[in-house]
Design an enzyme around this catalytic site. Sequence first.
Site, PDB file in Angstrom:
ATOM      1  N   SER A 141     -53.701 117.259   3.252  1.00  0.00           N
ATOM      2  CA  SER A 141     -53.084 117.137   4.420  1.00  0.00           C
ATOM      3  C   SER A 141     -52.127 118.335   3.995  1.00  0.00           C
ATOM      4  CB  SER A 141     -51.692 116.176   3.465  1.00  0.00           C
ATOM      5  OG  SER A 141     -51.003 116.573   4.473  1.00  0.00           O
ATOM      6  N   TYR A 154     -45.522 115.076  -3.420  1.00  0.00           N
ATOM      7  CA  TYR A 154     -46.440 115.243  -2.192  1.00  0.00           C
ATOM      8  C   TYR A 154     -46.800 116.512  -1.623  1.00  0.00           C
ATOM      9  CZ  TYR A 154     -49.207 113.321   2.315  1.00  0.00           C
ATOM     10  OH  TYR A 154     -50.640 113.065   2.915  1.00  0.00           O
TER      11      TYR A 154
HETATM   12  N1  LIG Z   1     -50.636 109.368   6.947  1.00  0.00           N
HETATM   13  C1  LIG Z   1     -50.358 110.493   7.337  1.00  0.00           C
HETATM   14  O1  LIG Z   1     -49.985 110.762   8.441  1.00  0.00           O
HETATM   15  C2  LIG Z   1     -51.107 111.651   6.576  1.00  0.00           C
HETATM   16  C3  LIG Z   1     -51.334 113.200   6.901  1.00  0.00           C
HETATM   17  C4  LIG Z   1     -51.728 113.903   5.898  1.00  0.00           C
HETATM   18  C5  LIG Z   1     -52.835 113.159   5.043  1.00  0.00           C
HETATM   19  N2  LIG Z   1     -52.893 111.967   4.294  1.00  0.00           N
HETATM   20  C6  LIG Z   1     -53.378 111.331   3.690  1.00  0.00           C
HETATM   21  O2  LIG Z   1     -54.517 110.608   3.963  1.00  0.00           O
HETATM   22  C7  LIG Z   1     -55.237 109.714   2.721  1.00  0.00           C
HETATM   23  C8  LIG Z   1     -55.094 108.305   3.436  1.00  0.00           C
HETATM   24  O3  LIG Z   1     -53.845 107.186   4.244  1.00  0.00           O
HETATM   25  P1  LIG Z   1     -53.568 107.129   4.751  1.00  0.00           P
HETATM   26  O4  LIG Z   1     -52.628 107.652   6.646  1.00  0.00           O
HETATM   27  O5  LIG Z   1     -54.616 106.635   5.183  1.00  0.00           O
HETATM   28  O6  LIG Z   1     -52.809 105.966   4.781  1.00  0.00           O
HETATM   29  P2  LIG Z   1     -52.822 104.223   4.223  1.00  0.00           P
HETATM   30  O7  LIG Z   1     -51.236 103.863   3.389  1.00  0.00           O
HETATM   31  O8  LIG Z   1     -53.159 103.670   5.259  1.00  0.00           O
HETATM   32  O9  LIG Z   1     -53.889 104.066   2.946  1.00  0.00           O
HETATM   33  C9  LIG Z   1     -53.671 104.537   2.322  1.00  0.00           C
HETATM   34  C10 LIG Z   1     -55.310 103.894   1.104  1.00  0.00           C
HETATM   35  O10 LIG Z   1     -55.520 104.182  -0.277  1.00  0.00           O
HETATM   36  C11 LIG Z   1     -54.767 103.507  -1.311  1.00  0.00           C
HETATM   37  N3  LIG Z   1     -53.954 103.879  -2.505  1.00  0.00           N
HETATM   38  C12 LIG Z   1     -53.146 104.408  -2.965  1.00  0.00           C
HETATM   39  N4  LIG Z   1     -53.363 104.378  -4.194  1.00  0.00           N
HETATM   40  C13 LIG Z   1     -54.490 104.081  -4.857  1.00  0.00           C
HETATM   41  C14 LIG Z   1     -54.827 103.886  -6.114  1.00  0.00           C
HETATM   42  N5  LIG Z   1     -54.616 104.739  -6.471  1.00  0.00           N
HETATM   43  N6  LIG Z   1     -56.449 103.850  -6.099  1.00  0.00           N
HETATM   44  C15 LIG Z   1     -57.158 103.399  -4.975  1.00  0.00           C
HETATM   45  N7  LIG Z   1     -56.320 103.798  -3.546  1.00  0.00           N
HETATM   46  C16 LIG Z   1     -55.389 104.001  -3.800  1.00  0.00           C
HETATM   47  C17 LIG Z   1     -53.814 102.270  -0.575  1.00  0.00           C
HETATM   48  O11 LIG Z   1     -54.124 100.838  -0.962  1.00  0.00           O
HETATM   49  C18 LIG Z   1     -54.315 102.453   0.796  1.00  0.00           C
HETATM   50  O12 LIG Z   1     -54.950 101.519   1.636  1.00  0.00           O
HETATM   51  C19 LIG Z   1     -53.939 109.532   1.764  1.00  0.00           C
HETATM   52  O13 LIG Z   1     -54.372 110.999   0.781  1.00  0.00           O
HETATM   53  C20 LIG Z   1     -52.528 110.581   2.352  1.00  0.00           C
HETATM   54  O14 LIG Z   1     -51.824 111.458   1.637  1.00  0.00           O
HETATM   55  C21 LIG Z   1     -52.112 111.262   5.201  1.00  0.00           C
END
Ligand SMILES: NC(=O)c1ccc[n+]([C@@H]2O[C@H](COP(=O)([O-])OP(=O)(O)OC[C@H]3O[C@@H](n4cnc5c(N)ncnc54)[C@H](O)[C@@H]3O)[C@@H](O)[C@H]2O)c1
Length: 272
Positions: A141, A154
């Site tokens: 991130s 985080y």
């Molecule tokens: N959305 C944002 O603004 C953003 C910004 C920077 C980084 N990220 C990172 O992107 C990645 C994906 O997140 P996203 O934004 O697509 O969110 P999201 O909530 O849409 O997807 C996250 C997915 O991870 C799954 N998950 C959670 N815990 C888990 C576990 N223990 N084992 C297996 N699966 C698990 C959830 O069920 C979900 O489907 C994450 O690592 C998040 O930190 C997101």
Amino acid sequence: MKVAQKVAIVTGGGGGIGGAIAERLAAQGAKVMVADLDPTAAAAVANRINDRHPGSALAEGADVANADHIRRIIERAETEFGPVALYFANAGVGGAPGLEASDADWDHVLDVNLRAHIRAAQQLVPKWIERGEGYFVTTASAAGLLTQIGSATYAVTKHAAVGFAEWLSVTYGDQGICVSCLCPMGVDTAMLYAGRDSGDPLGVAATQAVMSAGEVLQPAQVADVVLDAVDRETFLVLPHGNVLSMYQQKGSDYDRWIRGMRRYQGSLLGHV
Ligand SMILES: NC(=O)c1ccc[n+]([C@@H]2O[C@H](COP(=O)([O-])OP(=O)(O)OC[C@H]3O[C@@H](n4cnc5c(N)ncnc54)[C@H](O)[C@@H]3O)[C@@H](O)[C@H]2O)c1
């Protein structure tokens, strides 16, 4: 790396950024294991992929906080599709906003956002060295380069994920192992709104900090940038252009950057 005909695993692939990456991988001819804590969500993504690209996706309910589950998804992908060439350590969680986070909270976020990456690499990298190629893609991130206002768990674990990705690349890059580290800011997924929906003032500030700092991208836009980086084998993947300049400002004058972050946090919490 060209992904066509390769086998890839995407954790957290049941939606959001991971779901979009899985779809892009299949569109480029890869076979994809979609793994997610939510088996229904993983199956929905795999079904959508298989409708368009028959036989390209498998789904598995798996908790990446559990080392046995990581072993299971790798073994199943290898049994059904063949040697795993790419691993997208994408599943992530936010955790508690502040110092009230318990040891159990910290353990869970460390397990998902960091130890899951280490455990997958421990299983895959030795095989990749033998084969002479392999690709580890970390979803960290912008919070792993800068910080996350409103969430210590985080901010800290995402820095650690960046650190582990860097270490992997430095250590194994000369043995055919590629590493990319995705550091987005706001992406329009459930995770972005979790802080706001928590009702905790720090959590609300966490969402607001990300949404006010730049454009909120769609998961498909991020997936395109990631797949392009994999094609070019570049380490740092920044879908939001302004993250690089913020990171450079931090590096050039750390104290000034921290003062600026305090002011920004104060404005979000209504203190200035
Ligand atoms: N959305 C944002 O603004 C953003 C910004 C920077 C980084 N990220 C990172 O992107 C990645 C994906 O997140 P996203 O934004 O697509 O969110 P999201 O909530 O849409 O997807 C996250 C997915 O991870 C799954 N998950 C959670 N815990 C888990 C576990 N223990 N084992 C297996 N699966 C698990 C959830 O069920 C979900 O489907 C994450 O690592 C998040 O930190 C997101």
